[in-house]
Design an enzyme around this catalytic site. Structure first.
Site, PDB file in Angstrom:
ATOM      1  N   LYS A 176      -0.117  53.357  12.007  1.00 39.01           N
ATOM      2  CA  LYS A 176       0.919  52.359  11.685  1.00 39.01           C
ATOM      3  C   LYS A 176       0.208  51.019  11.633  1.00 39.01           C
ATOM      4  O   LYS A 176      -0.261  50.520  12.667  1.00 39.01           O
ATOM      5  CB  LYS A 176       2.004  52.378  12.768  1.00 39.01           C
ATOM      6  CG  LYS A 176       3.050  51.259  12.651  1.00 39.01           C
ATOM      7  CD  LYS A 176       4.161  51.413  13.697  1.00 39.01           C
ATOM      8  CE  LYS A 176       5.156  50.258  13.645  1.00 39.01           C
ATOM      9  NZ  LYS A 176       6.249  50.410  14.631  1.00 39.01           N
TER      10      LYS A 176
ATOM     11  N   ASP B 110      15.620  52.323   7.745  1.00 39.06           N
ATOM     12  CA  ASP B 110      15.090  52.781   9.025  1.00 39.06           C
ATOM     13  C   ASP B 110      16.059  53.752   9.694  1.00 39.06           C
ATOM     14  O   ASP B 110      16.760  53.371  10.627  1.00 39.06           O
ATOM     15  CB  ASP B 110      14.857  51.549   9.920  1.00 39.06           C
ATOM     16  CG  ASP B 110      14.058  51.888  11.165  1.00 39.06           C
ATOM     17  OD1 ASP B 110      13.621  53.037  11.291  1.00 39.06           O
ATOM     18  OD2 ASP B 110      13.880  50.978  12.001  1.00 39.06           O
TER      19      ASP B 110
ATOM     20  N   GLU C 102      17.674  57.956  17.560  1.00 40.63           N
ATOM     21  CA  GLU C 102      17.632  56.519  17.862  1.00 40.63           C
ATOM     22  C   GLU C 102      18.909  55.784  17.439  1.00 40.63           C
ATOM     23  O   GLU C 102      19.548  55.119  18.253  1.00 40.63           O
ATOM     24  CB  GLU C 102      16.423  55.888  17.179  1.00 40.63           C
ATOM     25  CG  GLU C 102      16.387  54.378  17.332  1.00 40.63           C
ATOM     26  CD  GLU C 102      15.179  53.741  16.649  1.00 40.63           C
ATOM     27  OE1 GLU C 102      14.375  54.469  16.041  1.00 40.63           O
ATOM     28  OE2 GLU C 102      15.059  52.503  16.729  1.00 40.63           O
TER      29      GLU C 102
ATOM     30  N   GLU D 286       5.656  45.737  11.873  1.00 39.65           N
ATOM     31  CA  GLU D 286       6.300  45.308  13.115  1.00 39.65           C
ATOM     32  C   GLU D 286       5.271  44.747  14.109  1.00 39.65           C
ATOM     33  O   GLU D 286       5.270  45.092  15.289  1.00 39.65           O
ATOM     34  CB  GLU D 286       7.088  46.466  13.744  1.00 39.65           C
ATOM     35  CG  GLU D 286       8.186  46.978  12.815  1.00 39.65           C
ATOM     36  CD  GLU D 286       9.104  48.022  13.440  1.00 39.65           C
ATOM     37  OE1 GLU D 286       8.623  48.823  14.245  1.00 39.65           O
ATOM     38  OE2 GLU D 286      10.302  48.007  13.084  1.00 39.65           O
TER      39      GLU D 286
ATOM     40  N   ASN E 234       2.999  53.077  17.798  1.00 41.47           N
ATOM     41  CA  ASN E 234       2.642  51.757  18.334  1.00 41.47           C
ATOM     42  C   ASN E 234       1.558  52.045  19.372  1.00 41.47           C
ATOM     43  O   ASN E 234       1.813  52.141  20.562  1.00 41.47           O
ATOM     44  CB  ASN E 234       3.853  51.080  18.988  1.00 41.47           C
ATOM     45  CG  ASN E 234       4.871  50.671  17.938  1.00 41.47           C
ATOM     46  OD1 ASN E 234       4.523  50.338  16.811  1.00 41.47           O
ATOM     47  ND2 ASN E 234       6.149  50.710  18.296  1.00 41.47           N
TER      48      ASN E 234
ATOM     49  N   GLU F 229       9.011  55.701  23.566  1.00 37.81           N
ATOM     50  CA  GLU F 229       9.771  54.772  22.730  1.00 37.81           C
ATOM     51  C   GLU F 229      10.806  55.580  21.962  1.00 37.81           C
ATOM     52  O   GLU F 229      10.462  56.515  21.236  1.00 37.81           O
ATOM     53  CB  GLU F 229       8.823  54.035  21.771  1.00 37.81           C
ATOM     54  CG  GLU F 229       9.550  53.025  20.905  1.00 37.81           C
ATOM     55  CD  GLU F 229       8.637  51.931  20.339  1.00 37.81           C
ATOM     56  OE1 GLU F 229       7.511  51.759  20.852  1.00 37.81           O
ATOM     57  OE2 GLU F 229       9.062  51.241  19.394  1.00 37.81           O
ATOM     58  N   ARG F 230      12.082  55.232  22.137  1.00 38.28           N
ATOM     59  CA  ARG F 230      13.189  55.946  21.480  1.00 38.28           C
ATOM     60  C   ARG F 230      13.238  57.418  21.887  1.00 38.28           C
ATOM     61  O   ARG F 230      13.505  58.294  21.058  1.00 38.28           O
ATOM     62  CB  ARG F 230      13.122  55.847  19.958  1.00 38.28           C
ATOM     63  CG  ARG F 230      12.757  54.484  19.416  1.00 38.28           C
ATOM     64  CD  ARG F 230      13.731  53.431  19.795  1.00 38.28           C
ATOM     65  NE  ARG F 230      13.289  52.123  19.296  1.00 38.28           N
ATOM     66  CZ  ARG F 230      13.856  50.982  19.663  1.00 38.28           C
ATOM     67  NH1 ARG F 230      14.841  50.967  20.539  1.00 38.28           N
ATOM     68  NH2 ARG F 230      13.414  49.843  19.182  1.00 38.28           N
TER      69      ARG F 230
ATOM     70  N   GLU G   3       9.052  61.506   6.408  1.00 40.99           N
ATOM     71  CA  GLU G   3       9.213  61.345   7.862  1.00 40.99           C
ATOM     72  C   GLU G   3      10.708  61.362   8.183  1.00 40.99           C
ATOM     73  O   GLU G   3      11.467  60.539   7.664  1.00 40.99           O
ATOM     74  CB  GLU G   3       8.579  60.024   8.313  1.00 40.99           C
ATOM     75  CG  GLU G   3       8.741  59.783   9.808  1.00 40.99           C
ATOM     76  CD  GLU G   3       8.129  58.462  10.276  1.00 40.99           C
ATOM     77  OE1 GLU G   3       6.945  58.205  10.002  1.00 40.99           O
ATOM     78  OE2 GLU G   3       8.840  57.686  10.938  1.00 40.99           O
TER      79      GLU G   3
ATOM     80  N   ARG H 262       1.408  55.263   7.592  1.00 42.84           N
ATOM     81  CA  ARG H 262       2.862  55.084   7.524  1.00 42.84           C
ATOM     82  C   ARG H 262       3.269  54.057   6.470  1.00 42.84           C
ATOM     83  O   ARG H 262       2.719  52.961   6.409  1.00 42.84           O
ATOM     84  CB  ARG H 262       3.421  54.732   8.902  1.00 42.84           C
ATOM     85  CG  ARG H 262       3.178  55.896   9.863  1.00 42.84           C
ATOM     86  CD  ARG H 262       3.790  55.694  11.212  1.00 42.84           C
ATOM     87  NE  ARG H 262       5.193  56.014  11.255  1.00 42.84           N
ATOM     88  CZ  ARG H 262       6.141  55.182  11.653  1.00 42.84           C
ATOM     89  NH1 ARG H 262       5.852  53.943  11.970  1.00 42.84           N
ATOM     90  NH2 ARG H 262       7.386  55.578  11.700  1.00 42.84           N
TER      91      ARG H 262
HETATM   92  O1  GCW Z   1      13.053  52.431  13.957  1.00 45.51           O
HETATM   93  C1  GCW Z   1      11.992  51.672  14.379  1.00 45.51           C
HETATM   94  C2  GCW Z   1      12.032  51.831  15.858  1.00 45.51           C
HETATM   95  C3  GCW Z   1      10.724  51.502  16.517  1.00 45.51           C
HETATM   96  C4  GCW Z   1       9.644  52.327  15.855  1.00 45.51           C
HETATM   97  C5  GCW Z   1       9.611  51.983  14.380  1.00 45.51           C
HETATM   98  C6  GCW Z   1       8.605  52.831  13.618  1.00 45.51           C
HETATM   99  C7  GCW Z   1       7.693  53.242  16.888  1.00 45.51           C
HETATM  100  O2  GCW Z   1      13.058  51.043  16.369  1.00 45.51           O
HETATM  101  O3  GCW Z   1      10.859  51.831  17.862  1.00 45.51           O
HETATM  102  O4  GCW Z   1       8.398  52.110  16.453  1.00 45.51           O
HETATM  103  O5  GCW Z   1      10.859  52.234  13.809  1.00 45.51           O
HETATM  104  O6  GCW Z   1       9.032  53.793  12.999  1.00 45.51           O
HETATM  105  O7  GCW Z   1       7.438  52.543  13.641  1.00 45.51           O
END
Ligand code: GCW
Length: 825
Positions: free
Chosen positions: A302, A385, A413, A306, A225, A182-183, A407, A339
């Site tokens: 986490k 973010d 990203e 989200e 995630n 992811e990213r 963090e 987190r």
């Molecule tokens: O910036 C967002 C990202 C998600 C990421 C989330 C996070 C891993 O778009 O991809 O998920 O933050 O930091 O948890």
């Protein structure tokens, strides 16, 4: 004339004799030194190396030293196990030195992982000592010694003690167990493939080496995630295999877990953190994990974020959630990172008081003092973010009784996804050095945190990150995690010299590019705290000015026909500013003192509002975008000046990347400035916006087979339209009517994800150029992400010339075109 020719061919010979480099070795190249450094270091280097322990990181320290010295000095040291009666490099912990060499009198108070480089004279003999508090410190010291040599620093009379500022320095990898990341922009996972640890984990070993060279001591190996399977009994041996690969480098493995695991994996009917069954389940799971991986670093969680499961299901707090896992880890010495990235992603955007930036503070500040001592709250640098410009998260200043981690996102990203040069260290420094004013003495963020976490997301790509220059971000993160007082300049100088050698011109040029790149990116994407002008609900890459509005994700800029910005003031806005200590809040609240860089992040202002810079908001938006795009164009020239001074492979890779970036910066420039021009109705004082001399829109050309299509959003294409080919082949032709002369042709076309369309450019029937749209850009549609530039230089044009572009679609790609611009360059 003859002599000149000889010189030229000698130069060419040297240029081609620079070995091609893939970037895989990153900053650990150990390239052969040139004279006179070679002779000097050879004189200072003994023939023997001793590691006082033959195991773990100390053995790695010895082997790495041998490898590095062989590379740089062309000499292979003899490895011995006892201190010889001749000069030697000696590596060991302080305890080992006390036993093996009491006569060295090595007494020091070093923090865990700290080291001491010391030259010890014993009669005529000289020992180059690397002593440390623990074996990991020995390894860090060995890397530091090698770094000194690679940088040309003196190692003659060493007496240098270094200790890390914080004990926990981790990277997080958002790798999914299926092998995707992811990213991640550097290829597939080095850890996972098809729900298993990879068969071949040699890349993990090599990554451990890179991390150790920076003093990073932990790595969370799966996505936050988290797939619950990571805790399944039959999966745990996979984690153990990865831990084995990292162990020689002192890198402790950690895992990310899903909070509902007691139910999904454990088969309980609940995951309520206050239910004793659940606590017992976590404790038993921790025991099981530590049986397989005795030195597991801990767990990342986490939760309630989200869409992830969390304590809110049972009306419990984040502290309850963190503590139930932390308590299970405690007897084993593990830590739990919880987190702080918790917010409502279904917020009602019509409510002007709603504000995602408030979320971290609102969710956590009441919980100060309620977290166990091995639970660390992991806080993103800014309140939103990972945007290019955010103030320091107010949460840093409000948890004095809680362990905090900062963090930082190393993977790019929102920063051009490793296709754009963006050196993140200056931005991180802004946050780390920001004084939160939470006490009478200065309280910079760096003094408030107990741990550093970098979201690294390296992959199987040879360059690890997706391109060579992006490696500076991982390097910079590691160096700052060790010592946040290092300046961006120091870090970039080190990185450049280690990565590209000691040529002054190379070093100065690359360092300048890196250091200015953050501001440059901000200029052409989101100046004045605008940010989030990207495809926020999609790929987070291309420009879509309105994408962030009208949805629940909360990254709004609230631009309308009169003005722009989120009113976060205490007086009339969301009150976010009130989350800071008064000294900071007052600075931000008043327009008189609010920095221009954050103005639209903190205030809603009319386009005509005059900034401290003396410009209006709107003119500043226009100017920044043009300036940013021009600077990237300049990067291309700067890089070209290094031809022959850098190995060809990396030279070409970076050149292609910068050329692409320069085109993309123009796409951003045009999209954002056009959008704001349409919204505000205020023209650019310099007459550039919406006025592109030399540009011929594809839709106005003579089309054979091509259809004119509307592009969404309209700012993503010049004139809001493109032409797209529904047939096997199409063509677009126009007549050149300008003055005769030499020109550069700029063809803007669309490179979608599926397929490689083919283009040919002909002038009066003569084939001038052809290319394939083969880049892997994250979109299937015609938009700013797929919009790509082809520059064709050195073209002689005469009035009446027919310029024709032929496009052949492939797969789902439609050989689409936006415009051609004829540039007098
Ligand atoms: O910036 C967002 C990202 C998600 C990421 C989330 C996070 C891993 O778009 O991809 O998920 O933050 O930091 O948890």
């Amino acid at each position: 004339m003859k002599t000149r020719n000889i010189c030229a061919s000698t130069l060419i010979f040297f240029a081609f004799s620079l070995h091609a480099e893939t970037g895989y070795k990153a900053w650990l190249r150990y390239a052969p030194l040139d004279e006179p450094a070679l002779t000097q270091y050879r004189q200072l280097t003994p023939a023997v190396i001793v590691a006082l322990s033959d195991a773990g990181p100390e053995a790695s320290a010895r082997d790495e030293s041998i490898r590095g010295l062989r590379g740089m000095l062309g000499r292979t040291l003899r490895a011995e196990s006892a201190i010889p009666k001749e000069s030697a490099v000696v590596l060991g912990t302080l305890d080992e030195f006390h036993r093996a060499a009491p006569q060295f009198h090595l007494d020091a108070n070093l923090a865990a992982d700290g080291y001491w480089l010391k030259t010890v004279a014993d009669g005529p003999l000289h020992y180059t000592v690397v002593a440390a508090a623990n074996s990991r410190g020995v390894l860090y010291g060995a890397f530091a010694l090698l770094r000194k040599i690679a940088l040309g620093e003196s190692i003659a009379n060493l007496d240098e003690k270094q200790s890390p500022t914080v004990p926990v320095r981790w990277v997080n990898e958002w790798d999914n167990l299926n092998g995707s990341i992811e990213r991640g922009y550097g290829g597939l996972s080095i850890f996972w493939d098809n729900l298993h640890a990879r068969e071949d984990l040699s890349r993990v070993n090599d990554y451990g080496r890179m991390l150790a060279s920076l003093g990073i001591n932990g790595c969370a190996i799966n996505n936050v995630n988290a797939n619950p399977r990571v805790l399944a009994p039959d999966f745990i041996p996979q984690i153990a295999r990865i831990a084995d690969a990292f162990r020689p480098w002192g890198v402790q493995v950690a895992i990310s877990v899903d909070f509902a695991s007691p139910q999904t994996i454990g088969g309980l009917d609940t995951f309520d953190p206050l239910d004793p069954k659940v606590a017992a389940w976590w404790a038993a799971k921790a025991d099981e994990l530590y049986r397989a991986v005795p030195d597991l670093g801990g767990v990342v969680l986490k939760a309630d974020s989200e869409g992830r499961a969390g304590p809110s299901t049972y009306g419990r707090s984040h502290a309850d959630a963190a503590n139930v896992v932390a308590r299970a880890l405690k007897p084993h010495g593990g830590v739990l990172f919880y987190r702080g990235f918790v917010y409502d992603h279904h917020a009602d955007w019509r409510n002007l008081k709603n504000d995602r930036a408030r979320a971290a503070y609102d969710n956590f500040h009441d919980l100060d003092g309620k977290f166990d001592s091995n639970a660390i709250v992991q806080i993103k640098n800014g309140p939103i973010d990972f945007q290019i410009r955010e103030p320091a998260s107010p949460l840093f200043g409000t948890l004095p009784k809680t362990q905090e981690a900062i963090e930082l996102q190393v993977t790019q990203e929102y920063m051009g996804q490793a296709r754009h040069l963006v050196f993140l260290v200056p931005m991180w420094k802004d946050t780390l050095d920001f004084d939160m004013h939470t006490r009478a003495t200065p309280a910079p963020v760096k003094s408030l945190v107990h741990a550093f976490v970098g979201v690294a997301n390296v992959g199987l790509d040879d360059t690890w990150d997706g391109n060579n220059l992006s490696q500076a971000n991982l390097y910079g993160f590691g160096r700052l995690a060790w010592n946040p007082d290092l300046s961006a300049r120091q870090i970039v100088d080190e990185w450049t010299r280690l990565s590209f050698g000691l040529d002054r011109k190379v070093d100065a040029t690359i360092a300048e590019m890196q250091l200015s790149s953050t501001r440059t990116y901000e200029n052409y994407t989101g100046p004045l705290g605008l940010q989030n002008l990207t495809d926020i609900t999609g790929n987070h890459y291309g420009v879509k000015v309105e994408a962030s509005e009208n949805n629940g994700w909360g990254q709004w800029h609230r631009a309308d026909d009169k003005g722009v910005g989120m009113d976060r003031t205490m007086a009339t806005g969301t009150g976010y500013i009130g989350q800071y200590a008064p000294a900071v809040a007052n600075l931000f609240e008043s327009l008189a003192t609010c920095p221009d860089d954050l103005i639209t992040f903190l205030h809603h202002v009319p386009y005509t509002y005059q900034l401290h810079s003396g410009k209006t908001v709107i003119q500043s938006i226009y100017d920044s975008h043009y300036e940013g795009a021009e600077t990237v164009e300049e990067y291309v020239r700067q890089w070209e000046s290094l031809r022959g001074l850098i190995d060809e492979q990396r030279y070409n890779q970076v050149l292609a990347q910068l050329e692409y970036q320069a085109g993309q910066a123009e796409v951003w420039r045009d999209a954002v400035t056009t959008w704001f021009f349409r919204a505000s109705g205020i023209p650019d004082r310099k007459g550039r916006v919406d006025h592109y001399p030399g540009r011929v829109e594809a839709e106005s050309m003579k089309l054979e087979g091509y259809n004119v299509v509307d592009v969404t959003p309209p700012e993503d294409a010049s004139g809001g339209k493109a032409v797209s080919c529904p047939a096997a082949q199409c063509a677009a032709t126009f007549r050149y009517d300008g003055a005769a002369g030499w020109y550069t042709l700029h063809v803007e076309y669309f490179d979608q994800m599926d397929g490689v369309s083919h283009y040919r450019l002909l002038i009066n029937g003569q084939l001038i150029d052809e290319w394939g749209a083969a880049a892997q850009l994250p979109t299937r549609t015609l938009d700013s992400t797929s919009s790509t530039r082809r520059l064709i230089t050195g073209i002689a044009l005469r009035p009446g010339d027919q310029i024709r572009i032929e496009g052949k679609p492939d797969g789902r790609e439609t050989a689409a075109l936006d415009y051609v611009e004829i540039l007098q360059k």
